[in-house]
Design a protein around this motif. Structure first.
Motif, PDB file in Angstrom:
ATOM      1  N   ILE A 115     107.142  -1.385  13.162  1.00 32.93           N
ATOM      2  CA  ILE A 115     107.483  -1.642  14.697  1.00 32.93           C
ATOM      3  C   ILE A 115     107.466  -0.089  15.396  1.00 32.93           C
ATOM      4  O   ILE A 115     107.793   0.608  15.025  1.00 32.93           O
ATOM      5  CB  ILE A 115     108.720  -2.475  14.808  1.00 32.93           C
ATOM      6  CG1 ILE A 115     108.744  -3.623  14.138  1.00 32.93           C
ATOM      7  CG2 ILE A 115     109.438  -2.448  16.233  1.00 32.93           C
ATOM      8  CD1 ILE A 115     107.760  -4.639  14.524  1.00 32.93           C
ATOM      9  N   ALA A 138     107.044  -4.547   9.786  1.00 31.79           N
ATOM     10  CA  ALA A 138     106.794  -6.009  10.362  1.00 31.79           C
ATOM     11  C   ALA A 138     106.213  -6.620   9.265  1.00 31.79           C
ATOM     12  O   ALA A 138     105.219  -6.384   8.627  1.00 31.79           O
ATOM     13  CB  ALA A 138     105.716  -5.620  11.455  1.00 31.79           C
ATOM     14  N   ILE A 153     103.063  -2.629  17.548  1.00 38.92           N
ATOM     15  CA  ILE A 153     103.240  -2.274  16.137  1.00 38.92           C
ATOM     16  C   ILE A 153     102.297  -1.143  15.690  1.00 38.92           C
ATOM     17  O   ILE A 153     101.361  -1.037  16.515  1.00 38.92           O
ATOM     18  CB  ILE A 153     102.735  -3.554  15.358  1.00 38.92           C
ATOM     19  CG1 ILE A 153     101.597  -4.135  15.593  1.00 38.92           C
ATOM     20  CG2 ILE A 153     104.241  -4.372  15.191  1.00 38.92           C
ATOM     21  CD1 ILE A 153     101.081  -5.335  14.808  1.00 38.92           C
TER      22      ILE A 153
END
Length: 174
Positions: A115, A138, A153
């Motif tokens: 993230i 993630a 991301i």
């Protein structure tokens, strides 16, 4: 004589129940159609959307209105934001950051992602019902929701391969 009254009464009651069951089980008019027949066709969402657009445009053309796209951060020379409700597969190379517009959704399909956010708030992992903060992994195949722009991301540090991400909504690669 009394021996025959009880079995006869039971038989009459059972026959009456079976007959009334058949009578009450008949379908009402129109309720007996089978989906997928000419009386009740199965159609796709795209077909219905196309027909709605035809009706809204006065019966002409099948074009759908498009939303104008603008970059999320005009000072960064980045790919313009892709604003749409359709799902796109986006390839992200190491060193790049996939920044979501407000309301966008991502699903990491391959690669190791973390993230990215500049503030203390995170990204909603709707699959697990958690909030993922900056630098956290993630998970693959989890639906990630980005309530505000500026979050996204990136490829996990040290990974040589990029990411494949399914994206719904606007995004920018920087």
């Amino acid at each position: 004589m009394k021996k025959f009254i009880k079995p006869t009464a039971i038989t009459v009651i059972l026959c009456g129940a079976i007959i009334s069951g058949y009578i009450l089980n008949t379908p009402a008019d129109g309720a007996g159609t089978t989906p997928g027949t000419t009386d009740d066709p199965v159609v796709t969402k795209s077909y219905v959307d196309q027909q709605i657009q035809k009706a809204l445009n006065g019966g002409g053309g099948t074009t759908t209105p498009t939303k104008p796209t603008t970059p999320t951060n005009p000072t960064t020379p980045a790919q313009p934001s892709q604003g749409s409700d359709e799902v796109k597969n986006v390839a992200l190379k190491p060193g790049k950051i996939l920044i979501a517009d407000a309301g966008a959704e991502f699903i990491v399909r391959s690669g190791n992602a973390v993230i990215y956010t500049e503030d203390s708030n995170g990204v909603a992992d709707l699959t697990d019902g958690k909030d993922l903060l900056n630098g956290q992994a993630a998970p693959k195949n989890h639906l990630l929701s980005f309530p505000r722009e500026g979050r996204g991301i990136q490829v996990k540090e040290g990974q040589k391969n990029g990411l494949i991400v399914m994206v719904r909504g606007g995004y920018t690669i920087k």
